[in-house]
Write an enzyme that holds these catalytic residues in place. Structure first.
Site, PDB file in Angstrom:
ATOM      1  N   TYR A  99      -1.638  36.243  -5.391  1.00  0.00           N
ATOM      2  CA  TYR A  99      -0.906  36.413  -6.666  1.00  0.00           C
ATOM      3  C   TYR A  99      -0.227  37.714  -6.645  1.00  0.00           C
ATOM      4  O   TYR A  99       0.992  37.990  -7.037  1.00  0.00           O
ATOM      5  CB  TYR A  99      -1.633  36.202  -7.727  1.00  0.00           C
ATOM      6  N   LYS A 112       3.632  39.081  -6.531  1.00  0.00           N
ATOM      7  CA  LYS A 112       4.489  39.963  -7.581  1.00  0.00           C
ATOM      8  C   LYS A 112       4.947  41.205  -7.095  1.00  0.00           C
ATOM      9  O   LYS A 112       5.937  41.829  -7.488  1.00  0.00           O
ATOM     10  CB  LYS A 112       3.300  40.113  -8.965  1.00  0.00           C
ATOM     11  N   SER A 157       4.211  41.521 -12.741  1.00  0.00           N
ATOM     12  CA  SER A 157       2.904  41.547 -13.279  1.00  0.00           C
ATOM     13  C   SER A 157       2.564  43.241 -13.059  1.00  0.00           C
ATOM     14  O   SER A 157       2.971  43.678 -11.780  1.00  0.00           O
ATOM     15  CB  SER A 157       1.952  40.611 -12.832  1.00  0.00           C
TER      16      SER A 157
END
Length: 251
Positions: free
Chosen positions: A161, A165, A148
């Protein structure tokens, strides 16, 4: 290379995680349309059967194998089951991910942290490990990690998160160096496919959309073309890179 074979995946077996919806589902459909036999995996069977049916109704081959991407025992069982069936994965798409917490880093609880790391980083690593062991025996394979833009530029309220990533991008580079001599490519895709919890938040999207030159969020099928390329003979010299599909947000 024969131009007609650049995107030909005939005879290849592709395992796609997080395939019950979104990017995973569209990637599975695309890889199948270009000749791959696909295995659809996700934590729950719910959703997988419907995607498999869509693929088989088009005349292609799809199987369903539920597996919790954050559970090492289930990952091992999945590959052992494939071994018993005489199947060996040629293409692995590590797409499954979760983001259970959206908010200040200082208020994040351990359970949410653990779940995020188990699914987003631990799972792809051990999925890759199991696939690579089999790919080494054939001297070829492709492991595609879906990351991402948060892994490059962390977004507000998504600290854990974003960290996972970023770790996935690093894992892509690390495995590309280690597995390259065995004929295994490990490229990565960096996307801007926002979760529904974000796209349904109008105030949040009002801040995000102006940052995207194309002026809109990505659709799942807009990622499948890059995944097809990275899985195909057209990308035979591609490994270790994190290819950005972001509507220009990082430009």
């Amino acid at each position: 290379m024969d131009s007609e074979k650049l995107f030909d995946l005939s005879g290849k077996l592709a395992l796609i995680t997080g395939a019950s919806r979104g990017i995973g589902a569209e990637a599975a459909k695309t890889l199948a349309r270009f000749g791959a036999r696909v295995i659809l995996s996700s934590r729950k069977r719910e959703g997988l059967d419907g995607i498999a049916q869509e693929i088989t109704e088009e005349g292609f081959e799809a199987k369903v194998r539920p597996c919790h991407n954050g559970d090492l025992s289930q990952i091992n069982s999945l590959f052992e089951e494939l071994d018993r069936e005489g199947e060996s994965v040629d293409i692995l798409v590590n797409n499954a991910a979760t983001n259970p917490y959206f908010g200040p880093a200082v208020e994040m609880e351990e359970a949410a942290w653990d779940k995020t790391f188990e699914v987003n980083l631990k799972g792809p690593f051990f999925m890759s490990q199991q696939a690579a062991k089999r790919m080494k025996q054939k001297g070829a394979g492709s492991i595609i990690n879906v990351s991402s833009i948060n892994g490059i530029i962390p977004m507000h309220g998504q600290s854990a998160y974003s960290i996972t990533k970023a770790g996935l991008i690093s894992m892509t580079q690390s495995l590309a160096k280690e597995l390259g001599p065995d004929g295994i490519r490990v490229p990565g895709l960096t996307d801007t496919k926002f979760a529904s919890a974000m796209t349904e938040n109008q105030e949040y999207m009002k801040r995000v959309i102006p940052q995207i030159p194309l002026g809109r969020v990505a659709q799942p099928d807009e990622m499948s073309g890059m995944i097809l390329f990275l899985a195909s003979p057209a990308a035979s010299y591609v490994s270790g890179g994190a290819f950005v599909v972001d509507g220009g947000i990082l430009a």
